[in-house]
Design a protein around this motif. Structure first.
Motif, mmCIF file in Angstrom:
data_model
loop_
_atom_site.group_PDB
_atom_site.id
_atom_site.type_symbol
_atom_site.label_atom_id
_atom_site.label_comp_id
_atom_site.label_asym_id
_atom_site.label_seq_id
_atom_site.Cartn_x
_atom_site.Cartn_y
_atom_site.Cartn_z
ATOM 1 N N ALA A 1 -0.094 2.500 2.294
ATOM 2 C CA ALA A 1 0.424 3.782 2.753
ATOM 3 C C ALA A 1 1.790 4.072 2.155
ATOM 4 N N ILE A 2 2.656 3.070 2.138
ATOM 5 C CA ILE A 2 4.002 3.272 1.597
ATOM 6 C C ILE A 2 3.938 3.576 0.105
ATOM 7 N N VAL A 3 3.091 2.851 -0.619
ATOM 8 C CA VAL A 3 2.946 3.104 -2.058
ATOM 9 C C VAL A 3 2.458 4.531 -2.292
ATOM 10 N N MET B 1 -3.533 -5.383 8.270
ATOM 11 C CA MET B 1 -2.501 -4.444 8.699
ATOM 12 C C MET B 1 -1.398 -4.340 7.656
ATOM 13 N N ALA B 2 -0.968 -5.497 7.151
ATOM 14 C CA ALA B 2 0.080 -5.514 6.135
ATOM 15 C C ALA B 2 -0.384 -4.797 4.865
ATOM 16 N N ALA B 3 -1.611 -5.051 4.467
ATOM 17 C CA ALA B 3 -2.136 -4.420 3.252
ATOM 18 C C ALA B 3 -2.234 -2.911 3.400
ATOM 19 N N ILE C 1 -9.038 3.336 7.793
ATOM 20 C CA ILE C 1 -9.260 1.970 7.304
ATOM 21 C C ILE C 1 -9.094 0.957 8.430
ATOM 22 N N LEU C 2 -8.070 1.168 9.259
ATOM 23 C CA LEU C 2 -7.839 0.252 10.385
ATOM 24 C C LEU C 2 -9.022 0.273 11.353
#
Length: 488
Positions: free
Chosen positions: A293-295, A286-288, A320-321
């Motif tokens: 997404a932010i990048v 989830m963090a990755a 992806i999730l």
């Protein structure tokens, strides 16, 4: 025996009365305005009023308004094309192709992943662990938490209700600070009120901070200005940084907690983190995905490619999730907030687009600019910003408010000579800050004002003071900062 669902039929009274009166005034409509533009405006106003009186949830109210547009012959169902294949009249089905609406819907689903995996709670506990020795420190930790989550969770209500409020409640209860009695002032009232303003600041910092921001982005595009994720972030960065430092301190002074020291905060956070254990694989994924997404959202400001378009990035993240098993399809289908917002946001933006298409916005801008002839654009922009902010006392929905006023106000400011980037970002950020008014201003206000920690009188009194602080700081810093970074 099954019964009918409850409908607030009284909530239909004012939308119908106002809409009908305006419709009957078509023969005496303002000069220079076509009949279809005026009648579309009548339906739009009735729909906005319906969003305030709430005869149905906002999705049902806006869907009813969309149906009325077709029944009255104000919009076709499908796009109408001329002999050359050029669309001459957009149909209502095109409303649901709005990329901004899909972006926020997919972002809601991403937020569900943060909640499901426990990543949000882990971030929260770590913040409290590091900054929680004093009450003011806890306040700054909550503010910092909101600033982080503001870039991760696009729903301000989800941030407050799903992550921040449970933390505030747990900390308050650990110090025997309970709602609805005098103990609320130990620390609970302070943290509750500060959590709301932390949410307001985080909402102002990111274009994905809340649904009204996405509406402002879509409306600005209709006026010819593209607000990117990076553009919004840079414009709001310095004002938000000052807010994040000043607002918690002012709240600490005007609405102080009885408990000044919170030595147990670190222990409490450690216990929670120990209970959670090591970071799970779903959390890591989830963090990755969120970092990715932010990048990509950041890079979208520099790389003009379909693969970096904001809504596609959100679709990619959700895919992806699903593929990795962090979310199930059932999780997506159960995320009613995503589909709810997809409906009403798409419809409200479509209706506003119709007003532009039929010439209402251009007429309104010309009317106001003519009325303010000779007045400098600087004064006009200040007046519009103040009206935008304080008129929120009459709205229970930030989205409805932004949909109703943002595009007309932006058009007027630009017509008066204001740089479009400055006007667009000023009105957009003010639209985020205007939530600091009432206990019904937005979702987080409704959540935190109803906990019993802060009375309604306190909410209105201290919010009025802080509203002035927001406006003064932004007036002194915002335009100058945007000029320094080259936006205008």
């Amino acid at each position: 025996m099954k019964s009918l669902e409850k409908v607030n039929y009284k909530g239909f009274i004012w939308p119908i009365i106002v809409g009908l009166v305006m419709w009957l005034c078509t023969p005496i409509r303002p000069e220079g305005l076509s009949a279809i533009a005026w009648q579309t405006f009548a339906v739009f106003v009735a729909t906005i009023i319906g969003c305030i009186t709430k005869p149905l949830p906002i999705a049902g109210t806006t869907l009813t308004g969309l149906v009325v547009l077709v029944l009255l012959g104000l919009s076709p169902v499908k796009d109408v094309e001329n002999a050359k294949g050029v669309v001459t009249d957009t149909g209502i089905l095109s409303a649901f192709s709005n990329s901004a609406s899909w972006l926020i819907a997919m972002a809601f689903i991403m937020a569900a992943g943060i909640t499901k995996t426990g990543l949000g709670q882990r971030i929260a506990y770590n913040m409290i662990k590091r900054f929680g020795k004093k009450s003011l420190g806890v306040g700054y930790a909550i503010t910092g938490l909101e600033l982080i989550l503001g870039g991760l969770i696009p729903s301000n209500s989800a941030r407050t209700g799903g992550v921040v409020w449970p933390i505030v409640e747990s900390i308050s209860e650990s110090y025997d600070s309970n709602p609805n009695d005098d103990s609320r002032k130990k620390i609970g009232a302070f943290l509750d009120f500060l959590a709301f303003h932390a949410n307001t600041i985080s909402t102002a910092l990111f274009v994905t901070g809340a649904a009204p921001n996405i509406v402002a982005q879509a409306m600005a595009a209709k006026a010819g200005y593209q607000i990117t994720w990076v553009g919004w972030f840079l414009a709001a960065l310095l004002p938000a940084a000052i807010f994040a430092v000043v607002i918690p301190f002012i709240i600490y002074k005007i609405f102080p907690p009885e408990i000044k020291e919170t030595p147990n905060a670190k222990t409490w956070a450690d216990e929670k983190l120990t209970a959670m254990g090591k970071m799970s694989l779903p959390e890591k994924i989830m963090a990755a995905v969120f970092v990715m997404a932010i990048v990509m959202w950041v890079l979208a400001g520099f790389i003009k490619a379909t693969q970096f378009e904001a809504s596609f990035v959100a679709f990619l993240a959700v895919a992806i999730l699903l593929i990795t098993g962090v979310l199930k399809v059932k999780d997506i289908l159960n995320e009613s907030g995503a589909w709810n917002i997809l409906i009403w946001l798409s419809i409200l933006v479509f209706m506003a687009g119709k007003l532009t298409e039929y010439g209402f916005i251009a007429w309104f801008a010309k009317l106001v600019s003519t009325s303010l002839h000779g007045v400098s654009w600087q004064i006009i922009l200040v007046v519009l910003a103040l009206v935008m902010f304080y008129s929120h006392y009459f709205f229970a929905s930030g989205t409805a408010h932004v949909t109703a006023l943002y595009l007309p106000f932006l058009t007027v400011a630009v017509s008066a000579g204001a740089p479009i980037a400055l006007a667009a970002m000023t009105l957009a950020i003010i639209s985020a800050l205007m939530a600091s008014t009432t206990h019904y201003a937005n979702g987080p206000a409704s959540i935190l004002a109803s906990t019993g920690y802060v009375t309604q009188g306190e909410w209105w009194k201290y919010n009025f003071i802080l509203g002035l602080v927001y406006l003064v700081i932004f007036a002194l810093v915002g335009p100058l900062w945007m000029h320094i970074i080259g936006m205008w």
